[in-house]
Design a protein around this motif. Structure first.
Motif, mmCIF file in Angstrom:
data_model
loop_
_atom_site.group_PDB
_atom_site.id
_atom_site.type_symbol
_atom_site.label_atom_id
_atom_site.label_comp_id
_atom_site.label_asym_id
_atom_site.label_seq_id
_atom_site.Cartn_x
_atom_site.Cartn_y
_atom_site.Cartn_z
ATOM 1 N N TYR A 1 -0.478 13.406 -13.188
ATOM 2 C CA TYR A 1 -0.634 12.274 -12.254
ATOM 3 C C TYR A 1 0.682 11.961 -11.559
ATOM 4 C CZ TYR A 1 -1.376 7.533 -10.524
ATOM 5 O OH TYR A 1 -1.439 6.425 -9.724
ATOM 6 N N LEU A 2 1.789 12.017 -12.355
ATOM 7 C CA LEU A 2 3.093 11.737 -11.745
ATOM 8 C C LEU A 2 3.470 12.809 -10.727
ATOM 9 C CD1 LEU A 2 5.088 10.566 -14.911
ATOM 10 C CD2 LEU A 2 4.083 9.157 -13.103
ATOM 11 N N TRP A 3 3.208 14.105 -11.088
ATOM 12 C CA TRP A 3 3.540 15.170 -10.151
ATOM 13 C C TRP A 3 2.664 15.096 -8.874
ATOM 14 C CZ3 TRP A 3 7.815 17.811 -10.507
ATOM 15 C CH2 TRP A 3 8.445 17.971 -11.759
ATOM 16 N N ALA A 4 1.491 14.586 -9.004
ATOM 17 C CA ALA A 4 0.625 14.460 -7.817
ATOM 18 C C ALA A 4 0.887 13.171 -7.031
ATOM 19 C CB ALA A 4 -0.842 14.526 -8.241
ATOM 20 N N ALA A 5 1.216 12.090 -7.726
ATOM 21 C CA ALA A 5 1.374 10.792 -7.060
ATOM 22 C C ALA A 5 2.634 10.737 -6.210
ATOM 23 C CB ALA A 5 1.379 9.668 -8.087
ATOM 24 N N ILE A 6 3.734 11.337 -6.667
ATOM 25 C CA ILE A 6 4.995 11.241 -5.921
ATOM 26 C C ILE A 6 4.897 11.919 -4.550
ATOM 27 C CG2 ILE A 6 7.404 11.961 -5.930
ATOM 28 C CD1 ILE A 6 7.428 11.480 -8.952
ATOM 29 N N PRO A 7 4.461 13.175 -4.449
ATOM 30 C CA PRO A 7 4.355 13.769 -3.111
ATOM 31 C C PRO A 7 3.314 13.096 -2.227
ATOM 32 C CG PRO A 7 3.429 15.232 -4.775
ATOM 33 C CD PRO A 7 4.126 14.142 -5.513
ATOM 34 N N ILE A 8 2.220 12.645 -2.827
ATOM 35 C CA ILE A 8 1.202 11.948 -2.020
ATOM 36 C C ILE A 8 1.769 10.644 -1.458
ATOM 37 C CG2 ILE A 8 -0.986 10.731 -2.152
ATOM 38 C CD1 ILE A 8 -2.005 12.898 -3.999
ATOM 39 N N LEU B 1 -0.881 3.422 2.969
ATOM 40 C CA LEU B 1 0.093 3.671 1.912
ATOM 41 C C LEU B 1 -0.552 3.733 0.528
ATOM 42 C CD1 LEU B 1 3.065 1.417 3.086
ATOM 43 C CD2 LEU B 1 2.905 3.909 3.218
ATOM 44 N N PHE B 2 -1.489 2.839 0.266
ATOM 45 C CA PHE B 2 -1.983 2.683 -1.106
ATOM 46 C C PHE B 2 -3.361 3.315 -1.345
ATOM 47 C CE2 PHE B 2 1.096 -0.753 -0.624
ATOM 48 C CZ PHE B 2 1.830 -0.614 -1.788
ATOM 49 N N LEU B 3 -4.089 3.621 -0.284
ATOM 50 C CA LEU B 3 -5.420 4.198 -0.517
ATOM 51 C C LEU B 3 -5.356 5.565 -1.197
ATOM 52 C CD1 LEU B 3 -8.430 3.807 -0.181
ATOM 53 C CD2 LEU B 3 -8.266 4.850 2.102
ATOM 54 N N PRO B 4 -4.472 6.504 -0.763
ATOM 55 C CA PRO B 4 -4.424 7.797 -1.496
ATOM 56 C C PRO B 4 -4.042 7.632 -2.961
ATOM 57 C CG PRO B 4 -3.343 7.967 0.645
ATOM 58 C CD PRO B 4 -3.596 6.511 0.412
ATOM 59 N N ALA C 1 -5.616 7.620 -8.628
ATOM 60 C CA ALA C 1 -5.750 6.910 -9.906
ATOM 61 C C ALA C 1 -7.191 6.885 -10.374
ATOM 62 C CB ALA C 1 -5.204 5.493 -9.766
ATOM 63 N N SER C 2 -8.139 6.741 -9.442
ATOM 64 C CA SER C 2 -9.551 6.748 -9.825
ATOM 65 C C SER C 2 -9.980 8.106 -10.362
ATOM 66 C CB SER C 2 -10.425 6.352 -8.632
ATOM 67 O OG SER C 2 -10.299 7.332 -7.591
ATOM 68 N N LEU C 3 -9.388 9.189 -9.818
ATOM 69 C CA LEU C 3 -9.722 10.508 -10.335
ATOM 70 C C LEU C 3 -9.240 10.685 -11.770
ATOM 71 C CD1 LEU C 3 -9.008 12.886 -7.293
ATOM 72 C CD2 LEU C 3 -11.226 12.186 -8.208
ATOM 73 N N PHE C 4 -7.995 10.270 -12.018
ATOM 74 C CA PHE C 4 -7.463 10.408 -13.360
ATOM 75 C C PHE C 4 -8.073 9.404 -14.337
ATOM 76 C CE2 PHE C 4 -4.313 12.963 -11.255
ATOM 77 C CZ PHE C 4 -3.863 13.859 -12.224
ATOM 78 N N SER D 1 -4.170 -6.768 11.821
ATOM 79 C CA SER D 1 -5.010 -5.608 11.509
ATOM 80 C C SER D 1 -4.167 -4.348 11.369
ATOM 81 C CB SER D 1 -6.065 -5.414 12.598
ATOM 82 O OG SER D 1 -6.890 -6.553 12.704
ATOM 83 N N SER D 2 -3.162 -4.199 12.226
ATOM 84 C CA SER D 2 -2.284 -3.035 12.123
ATOM 85 C C SER D 2 -1.514 -3.040 10.813
ATOM 86 C CB SER D 2 -1.310 -3.023 13.307
ATOM 87 O OG SER D 2 -0.401 -1.953 13.201
ATOM 88 N N PHE D 3 -1.068 -4.213 10.392
ATOM 89 C CA PHE D 3 -0.347 -4.307 9.120
ATOM 90 C C PHE D 3 -1.258 -3.939 7.950
ATOM 91 C CE2 PHE D 3 0.844 -6.898 5.408
ATOM 92 C CZ PHE D 3 2.122 -6.386 5.172
ATOM 93 N N LEU D 4 -2.478 -4.450 7.994
ATOM 94 C CA LEU D 4 -3.410 -4.125 6.924
ATOM 95 C C LEU D 4 -3.754 -2.638 6.918
ATOM 96 C CD1 LEU D 4 -5.836 -7.198 7.150
ATOM 97 C CD2 LEU D 4 -4.012 -6.809 5.480
ATOM 98 N N THR D 5 -3.855 -2.055 8.101
ATOM 99 C CA THR D 5 -4.116 -0.613 8.177
ATOM 100 C C THR D 5 -2.973 0.191 7.573
ATOM 101 O OG1 THR D 5 -5.414 -0.959 10.189
ATOM 102 C CG2 THR D 5 -4.663 1.279 9.744
ATOM 103 N N THR D 6 -1.745 -0.260 7.874
ATOM 104 C CA THR D 6 -0.586 0.427 7.300
ATOM 105 C C THR D 6 -0.574 0.313 5.781
ATOM 106 O OG1 THR D 6 0.680 -0.047 9.295
ATOM 107 C CG2 THR D 6 1.922 0.580 7.340
ATOM 108 N N ILE D 7 -0.869 -0.840 5.264
ATOM 109 C CA ILE D 7 -0.932 -1.029 3.809
ATOM 110 C C ILE D 7 -2.009 -0.143 3.192
ATOM 111 C CG2 ILE D 7 -1.404 -2.697 1.981
ATOM 112 C CD1 ILE D 7 1.312 -3.053 3.321
#
Length: 468
Positions: free
Chosen positions: A376-383, A353-356, A361-364, A344-350
């Motif tokens: 999108y690139l300028w926003a995705a890298i810092p996030i 990482l990928f939920l933001p 991506a859903s917004l764009f 569960s901890s591993f899945l939470t970590t994943i």
């Protein structure tokens, strides 16, 4: 016995009239320690009577020990030719020996007269392999849990302590009748072990009252056939195997847990038999009050006390082994929960990482918004960098906060010297005893110098010896 083996689908032995029963009458003079005859009906009664008469004449003071490997309705007529007629319950007794699944405590078989026999049925316990190895046979095949059936641990014996006045040829000869099943293991015990074991007993010839006789017979059969130490050793071996499987994760969790539960169930079953033997010994110990005072010093009673102490120790050992098996079961559940927690901890970590990124991506991806793809690139890298930093730093931050709020040092127990007994003291300092000082220690008398009481010390004697 041979007839029963050739026809395994016949009716029960007490319903047939043509089965053969082997009767052994103990004899010190015979090379095999007994004389044997086979009887198949009442017509063989005179042969049995002659055999008993010869044995009583040869050893008039020895108890008459008779071993029978089965039961038939006509057996009462055979025994009645030389043994007093106490057969009111012999049928029920021997049917219990052969086929019943319950145990009975030693009890009187008849209420008629004063010289009544004592009967008991007991299940002696030992490792199944020991029984079968002793007769050169392969042990029974284990089940899927590698545990043999409980029936293989049991050695059922029925005994009839008739005491004195039962033998028609000599009323002073005590009579003992032992019933067993006609199995290879039982036959080996009776023909190779039992008679020789009884003859070598130093207390065999000692005259006893009926109460002592039943205690002596029960205890001797117990020492011969029951060995709880063997069973405990077998359980310890299986416990070591279970611990190795649990720590090494050699089997699946379900299989390991199922095997451990079966081990615990087997321990409960074994404890029932052990408790029965303990109760039997304790009840038989009460017969000591019925014998004369001069006979209460018989070593027999000390042997029974030792047996009760051993059984209580075995009971405590089985409890500790059962607790260790239960601890393994709990360990299996804890490990399973820990593995699930790690997953569960591993899945939470994943997800961290990928939920933001997925949300961005859903917004764009909305058709109503026409943002340039570069945004999108300028926003995705810092996030993504923030997500990785959060996944790495958040657990460490929580751990540091918990250490500051709940320091481990404040939760540890501080040992105080006053709670313990120092070297040379008899009590800890916090014990308040009469005559003690402020610290709670007992005041000791000051030792007198050597020579103050008019005697010389060892050093002075040694100096004088050296001067001489």
């Amino acid at each position: 016995m041979a007839s029963r083996r050739r026809h395994p689908h016949r009716r029960k032995t007490w319903d047939t009239n043509d089965s053969t029963i082997l009767i052994r009458v103990g004899s010190r003079r015979h090379p095999q320690r007994f004389n044997e005859i086979s009887v198949s009906g009442p017509r063989d009664a005179p042969r049995f009577a002659r055999l008993v008469d010869d044995q009583v004449r040869a050893y008039p003071r020895d108890p008459l020990v008779i071993a029978i490997n089965g039961y038939q309705p006509w057996l009462e007529e055979v025994l009645a030719t030389c043994i007093e007629d106490y057969w009111s319950d012999i049928s029920d007794l021997d049917r219990e020996v052969q086929f019943a699944g319950t145990m009975q405590f030693p009890e009187r078989a008849s209420k008629r007269g004063q010289n009544v026999p004592w009967t008991f049925i007991s299940d002696h316990m030992n490792v199944p392999q020991v029984y079968y190895w002793s007769v050169g046979m392969e042990p029974p095949i284990g089940e899927d849990s590698s545990l043999p059936s409980m029936d293989h641990y049991r050695f059922r014996v029925g005994a009839w302590e008739c005491g004195k006045s039962a033998c028609k040829f000599d009323r002073e000869v005590p009579v003992v009748i032992i019933f067993t099943k006609p199995t290879p293991v039982s036959e080996h015990v009776v023909t190779q072990l039992m008679f020789d074991y009884l003859w070598r007993d130093g207390d065999f010839d000692q005259p006893r009252e009926d109460e002592e006789g039943i205690c002596w017979l029960y205890s001797r059969l117990y020492w011969l056939l029951t060995d709880w130490q063997n069973i405990i050793s077998e359980i310890v071996i299986r416990l070591d195997e279970a611990e190795e499987n649990s720590h090494g994760r050699h089997l699946t969790v379900k299989l390991r847990t199922r095997m451990l539960h079966r081990e615990v169930d087997r321990l409960y079953e074994l404890k029932e038999y052990l408790h029965f033997q303990t109760r039997s010994f304790k009840k038989l110990q009460k017969l000591k009050e019925d014998v004369p005072k001069r006979e209460q010093k018989d070593p027999l009673w000390g042997d029974m006390d030792d047996a009760v102490e051993d059984l209580e120790q075995y009971d405590s050992t089985l409890d500790s082994l059962k607790e260790r098996f239960n601890n393994l079961i709990e360990l299996e559940f804890n490990i399973t929960n820990a593995v699930q927690s790690d997953s569960s901890s591993f899945l939470t970590t994943i997800a961290t990482l990928f939920l933001p990124i997925s949300y961005l991506a859903s917004l764009f991806g909305m058709t109503t918004i026409t943002w340039p793809i570069e945004w999108y690139l300028w926003a995705a890298i810092p996030i993504s960098i923030l997500s990785v930093a959060f996944a790495l730093l958040f657990p460490w931050t929580v751990q540091q906060i918990q250490r500051r709020l709940y320091p481990v040092e404040s939760l540890r127990i501080q040992l105080q010297p006053r709670n313990f007994t120092m070297l040379g003291d008899e009590l800890p300092a916090n014990v308040d005893v009469p005559g003690g000082n402020r610290d709670g220690k007992v005041k000791r008398k000051a030792s007198r110098p050597a020579g103050m009481d008019g005697t010389r010390s060892r050093s002075r004697v040694r100096e004088k010896f050296d001067d001489d």
